[in-house]
Design an enzyme around this catalytic site. Sequence first.
Site, PDB file in Angstrom:
ATOM      1  N   LYS A   1      37.889  50.597  40.993  1.00 20.70           N
ATOM      2  CA  LYS A   1      38.548  49.673  41.938  1.00 20.70           C
ATOM      3  C   LYS A   1      38.735  48.290  41.305  1.00 20.70           C
ATOM      4  O   LYS A   1      39.812  47.706  41.368  1.00 20.70           O
ATOM      5  CB  LYS A   1      37.673  49.549  43.198  1.00 20.70           C
ATOM      6  CG  LYS A   1      38.010  48.379  44.081  1.00 20.70           C
ATOM      7  CD  LYS A   1      37.153  48.330  45.323  1.00 20.70           C
ATOM      8  CE  LYS A   1      35.878  47.543  45.212  1.00 20.70           C
ATOM      9  NZ  LYS A   1      36.018  46.082  45.172  1.00 20.70           N
ATOM     10  N   ASN A   2      37.663  47.780  40.679  1.00 20.28           N
ATOM     11  CA  ASN A   2      37.716  46.406  40.192  1.00 20.28           C
ATOM     12  C   ASN A   2      38.600  46.235  38.958  1.00 20.28           C
ATOM     13  O   ASN A   2      38.912  45.117  38.563  1.00 20.28           O
ATOM     14  CB  ASN A   2      36.305  45.887  39.901  1.00 20.28           C
ATOM     15  CG  ASN A   2      35.532  45.628  41.187  1.00 20.28           C
ATOM     16  OD1 ASN A   2      36.083  45.752  42.282  1.00 20.28           O
ATOM     17  ND2 ASN A   2      34.258  45.280  41.054  1.00 20.28           N
TER      18      ASN A   2
ATOM     19  N   ARG B   1      39.464  39.844  49.503  1.00 23.07           N
ATOM     20  CA  ARG B   1      39.381  38.691  48.608  1.00 23.07           C
ATOM     21  C   ARG B   1      40.262  38.878  47.360  1.00 23.07           C
ATOM     22  O   ARG B   1      40.805  37.915  46.826  1.00 23.07           O
ATOM     23  CB  ARG B   1      37.911  38.500  48.209  1.00 23.07           C
ATOM     24  CG  ARG B   1      37.707  37.378  47.245  1.00 23.07           C
ATOM     25  CD  ARG B   1      36.259  37.214  46.880  1.00 23.07           C
ATOM     26  NE  ARG B   1      36.135  36.392  45.700  1.00 23.07           N
ATOM     27  CZ  ARG B   1      36.104  35.071  45.691  1.00 23.07           C
ATOM     28  NH1 ARG B   1      36.162  34.418  46.825  1.00 23.07           N
ATOM     29  NH2 ARG B   1      36.004  34.391  44.575  1.00 23.07           N
TER      30      ARG B   1
ATOM     31  N   CYS C   1      34.087  40.838  51.193  1.00 21.76           N
ATOM     32  CA  CYS C   1      32.707  41.107  51.573  1.00 21.76           C
ATOM     33  C   CYS C   1      31.963  39.821  51.928  1.00 21.76           C
ATOM     34  O   CYS C   1      32.177  38.784  51.303  1.00 21.76           O
ATOM     35  CB  CYS C   1      31.981  41.755  50.393  1.00 21.76           C
ATOM     36  SG  CYS C   1      31.990  43.527  50.463  1.00 21.76           S
TER      37      CYS C   1
ATOM     38  N   ARG D   1      31.466  32.487  47.839  1.00 21.91           N
ATOM     39  CA  ARG D   1      32.603  33.019  47.076  1.00 21.91           C
ATOM     40  C   ARG D   1      33.791  32.058  47.076  1.00 21.91           C
ATOM     41  O   ARG D   1      34.866  32.365  47.597  1.00 21.91           O
ATOM     42  CB  ARG D   1      32.993  34.404  47.595  1.00 21.91           C
ATOM     43  CG  ARG D   1      31.852  35.370  47.544  1.00 21.91           C
ATOM     44  CD  ARG D   1      32.262  36.785  47.738  1.00 21.91           C
ATOM     45  NE  ARG D   1      32.771  37.395  46.518  1.00 21.91           N
ATOM     46  CZ  ARG D   1      33.052  38.680  46.393  1.00 21.91           C
ATOM     47  NH1 ARG D   1      32.893  39.473  47.413  1.00 21.91           N
ATOM     48  NH2 ARG D   1      33.505  39.173  45.270  1.00 21.91           N
TER      49      ARG D   1
ATOM     50  N   ILE E   1      36.859  29.629  45.441  1.00 19.91           N
ATOM     51  CA  ILE E   1      37.919  29.935  44.483  1.00 19.91           C
ATOM     52  C   ILE E   1      38.254  28.715  43.624  1.00 19.91           C
ATOM     53  O   ILE E   1      39.314  28.636  43.021  1.00 19.91           O
ATOM     54  CB  ILE E   1      39.199  30.506  45.154  1.00 19.91           C
ATOM     55  CG1 ILE E   1      39.779  29.537  46.188  1.00 19.91           C
ATOM     56  CG2 ILE E   1      38.933  31.843  45.791  1.00 19.91           C
ATOM     57  CD1 ILE E   1      41.200  29.926  46.607  1.00 19.91           C
ATOM     58  N   ASP E   2      37.317  27.745  43.577  1.00 17.51           N
ATOM     59  CA  ASP E   2      37.587  26.514  42.836  1.00 17.51           C
ATOM     60  C   ASP E   2      37.867  26.769  41.348  1.00 17.51           C
ATOM     61  O   ASP E   2      38.724  26.102  40.749  1.00 17.51           O
ATOM     62  CB  ASP E   2      36.422  25.515  42.993  1.00 17.51           C
ATOM     63  CG  ASP E   2      35.076  26.120  42.606  1.00 17.51           C
ATOM     64  OD1 ASP E   2      34.875  27.326  42.851  1.00 17.51           O
ATOM     65  OD2 ASP E   2      34.239  25.401  42.040  1.00 17.51           O
ATOM     66  N   LEU E   3      37.198  27.746  40.747  1.00 21.06           N
ATOM     67  CA  LEU E   3      37.404  27.997  39.310  1.00 21.06           C
ATOM     68  C   LEU E   3      38.795  28.574  39.056  1.00 21.06           C
ATOM     69  O   LEU E   3      39.434  28.274  38.039  1.00 21.06           O
ATOM     70  CB  LEU E   3      36.333  28.940  38.766  1.00 21.06           C
ATOM     71  CG  LEU E   3      34.893  28.446  38.896  1.00 21.06           C
ATOM     72  CD1 LEU E   3      33.915  29.537  38.492  1.00 21.06           C
ATOM     73  CD2 LEU E   3      34.682  27.214  38.033  1.00 21.06           C
TER      74      LEU E   3
ATOM     75  N   ASP F   1      26.480  44.341  41.669  1.00 28.02           N
ATOM     76  CA  ASP F   1      27.041  45.421  42.493  1.00 28.02           C
ATOM     77  C   ASP F   1      26.159  46.669  42.533  1.00 28.02           C
ATOM     78  O   ASP F   1      26.475  47.628  43.230  1.00 28.02           O
ATOM     79  CB  ASP F   1      28.444  45.803  41.985  1.00 28.02           C
ATOM     80  CG  ASP F   1      29.491  44.801  42.409  1.00 28.02           C
ATOM     81  OD1 ASP F   1      29.165  43.889  43.185  1.00 28.02           O
ATOM     82  OD2 ASP F   1      30.655  44.922  41.968  1.00 28.02           O
TER      83      ASP F   1
ATOM     84  N   VAL G   1      23.679  36.194  41.066  1.00 25.30           N
ATOM     85  CA  VAL G   1      25.144  36.064  41.056  1.00 25.30           C
ATOM     86  C   VAL G   1      25.673  35.568  42.403  1.00 25.30           C
ATOM     87  O   VAL G   1      26.470  34.628  42.462  1.00 25.30           O
ATOM     88  CB  VAL G   1      25.829  37.392  40.652  1.00 25.30           C
ATOM     89  CG1 VAL G   1      27.345  37.237  40.628  1.00 25.30           C
ATOM     90  CG2 VAL G   1      25.327  37.859  39.290  1.00 25.30           C
TER      91      VAL G   1
ATOM     92  N   ARG H   1      35.974  50.587  51.482  1.00 25.94           N
ATOM     93  CA  ARG H   1      36.666  49.667  50.570  1.00 25.94           C
ATOM     94  C   ARG H   1      36.444  50.080  49.106  1.00 25.94           C
ATOM     95  O   ARG H   1      37.286  49.777  48.253  1.00 25.94           O
ATOM     96  CB  ARG H   1      36.159  48.231  50.766  1.00 25.94           C
ATOM     97  CG  ARG H   1      36.531  47.636  52.114  1.00 25.94           C
ATOM     98  CD  ARG H   1      36.172  46.163  52.181  1.00 25.94           C
ATOM     99  NE  ARG H   1      36.469  45.553  50.906  1.00 25.94           N
ATOM    100  CZ  ARG H   1      35.646  44.755  50.235  1.00 25.94           C
ATOM    101  NH1 ARG H   1      34.470  44.444  50.728  1.00 25.94           N
ATOM    102  NH2 ARG H   1      36.003  44.255  49.079  1.00 25.94           N
TER     103      ARG H   1
END
Length: 426
Positions: free
Chosen positions: A22-23, A92, A116, A121, A123-125, A305, A327, A397
Site C-alpha cells: 500500500k505505502n 492522509r 489514521c 501528523r 505536513i510542515d516538512l 507500523d 515515530v 485501509r
Amino acid sequence: MEKLVIEGGKPLEGTVRIDGAKNAALPILAASILAKGIHVIENVPNLLDIRVMLQILEALGCDADFREDKVVLNTDGAREFHIPEHLMSKMRSSIFLMGPLLARFGQVRVYEPGGCAIGLRKIDLHLRGLEALGAEISEDGDTIVCKADRLRGADIMLDIPSVGATENIMMAAATAEGITTLRNAAREPEIVDLQHYLNAMGANVLGSGTDTITIKGVESLKPCRYPIIPDRIVAGTLLVAAAATKGSVTLENVNPAHLHAVIHVLRRAGVSLQVEGSSISVNNAARPKAIERIVTAPYPSFPTDMQAQIMVLLSLADGFSMMKETVFEGRFKHVDELVRMGADIRVDMNTAFIRGVRRLYGATVEATDLRAGAALVIAGLAATGTTVVEQIHHIDRGYDRIERIFQHLGASIERFVEAPAVKHSS
Ligand code: UD1
C-alpha cells in the site's frame, strides 16, 4: 457497521502470497500525474486507501480502471488541481498529490489531510520542501494553496526523515529546473520503489535507500508499466500472527531484506523462521520469549507500523518486555483493548511496559487505527474464546479482506454487517 468475530485458539497453518505494498502504491499512483498518457501499475493491492486514491485521481480528471491487481490509468484528462475535501479527509496520503500537481499545473489546493488517528501528523516538512523548490504557499479559508510558475532545484535538509515529505519532494523535483539534493531523507523501501518508478518514466533520481537523494530535473516524463514491491507490513503482520497462534505458515512473494528488523525481533522472541529466496516460513510451537527493549524508529530500524502487532506477541511472552515508540505520539491506543483481553501492559509517556501472560481471553474490542486493528485481530486469533473486533473500516485501509487471509490459514473468523439500530416509536 461491520465487525469481525473470531473464535481463537487455532494455530494458523498454510501458505499465503503477499500482495503489493500500500505505502509504495499510493505515492506511485500519485506520481503518475507527472506524465501524461496511459500508465499500467501492476501488483496493486485491493485496499480502501488505494480505491480512495483512484477516486481522487478520477475527480482530478484521470480515467482509472482497476482489475485484479492491475491499474490502468490515463492521466491525459487531468485538469483539476483542487483535491475535493470529502476525499482528502478520508486519507492522509492524498497529500502525495501536492508535489505532482504542483509540478504539472503550477498550483495545487488541498485541505488538511485525514488518515489514521496516530498523533499530530503535521505536513510542515512537505510544505517547507515545496517552498524551497520555489512554491508560494498561502492559506485560503480552510485550504492550503501552493503556486509556482516553475519549480527550481534546491538543497533541502529535512528536520526529521519523514517518509511522505521525502516522497513529495522527490516527485515535485523530478521535473524541476536544475538539481535537488535532499538530505536526511527517509530510507524506506517504498521510497526506493518510487525512485525506480520515476526513473522508469525518464526521471533522473539517485540515492534513495540512503539519507541523501539527488534529483536532476528533466524536461518531461513518459508513462510506463511498473510492478509494485510486496507489502512488508502485511508480511510482518502474518509472521506475528503465525507466531502468536503457535502456527506454521509460509509467506511467498516477500522481500526478506525489507523485513530484517522484524525478523531480528521475532528471532529474539524465540520464533523459528526460515528465509529462502522470496519466501519466509514460521514454525512456532513454543511460548515466545520476552524482549528487554524494542525501539521503533525510521527504516532500517524496527517499524512503527509493526509495533502494535509485536506487542501482542510480547503480551504472551515469558517475562517482561519494553516497547518504546519514537515515530508517532499517541500510537498506543491498542493497549487498553489488549488489557481488556487480559494483557498486562502499562504505558508511561512513549514507552509500554509489558508483563507477559499465559493467555489472552476473547472480548469485544475496537480497532482505533489500521495497525492497532490488525494487532487486535492477532490477539483474537491467539486468545481463548470469542473476540469481536469493531470499527474494522480502519483495518480495510491496509489489508485486503483480512478475514479471508486468516480463513485460508484455518482460522475461525467471520465478517458481520451489523443491522442499523431500529427506533421504536411508542
Ligand atoms: C508513512 C507511512 C506510515 C508509517 C510512517 C512511518 C505511508 C502512506 N504511510 O507515513 O504507514 O507509519 O511513514 O514509517 O507511506 N512529521 C512532521 N511533519 C511533516 C511530516 C511528518 O512533523 O511534515 C512527523 C510525523 O508527525 C511523525 C514523523 O514525522 O511523527 C514521521 O512521519 P512520516 O515519516 O512523515 O510518516 P508518513 O509519511 O505520514
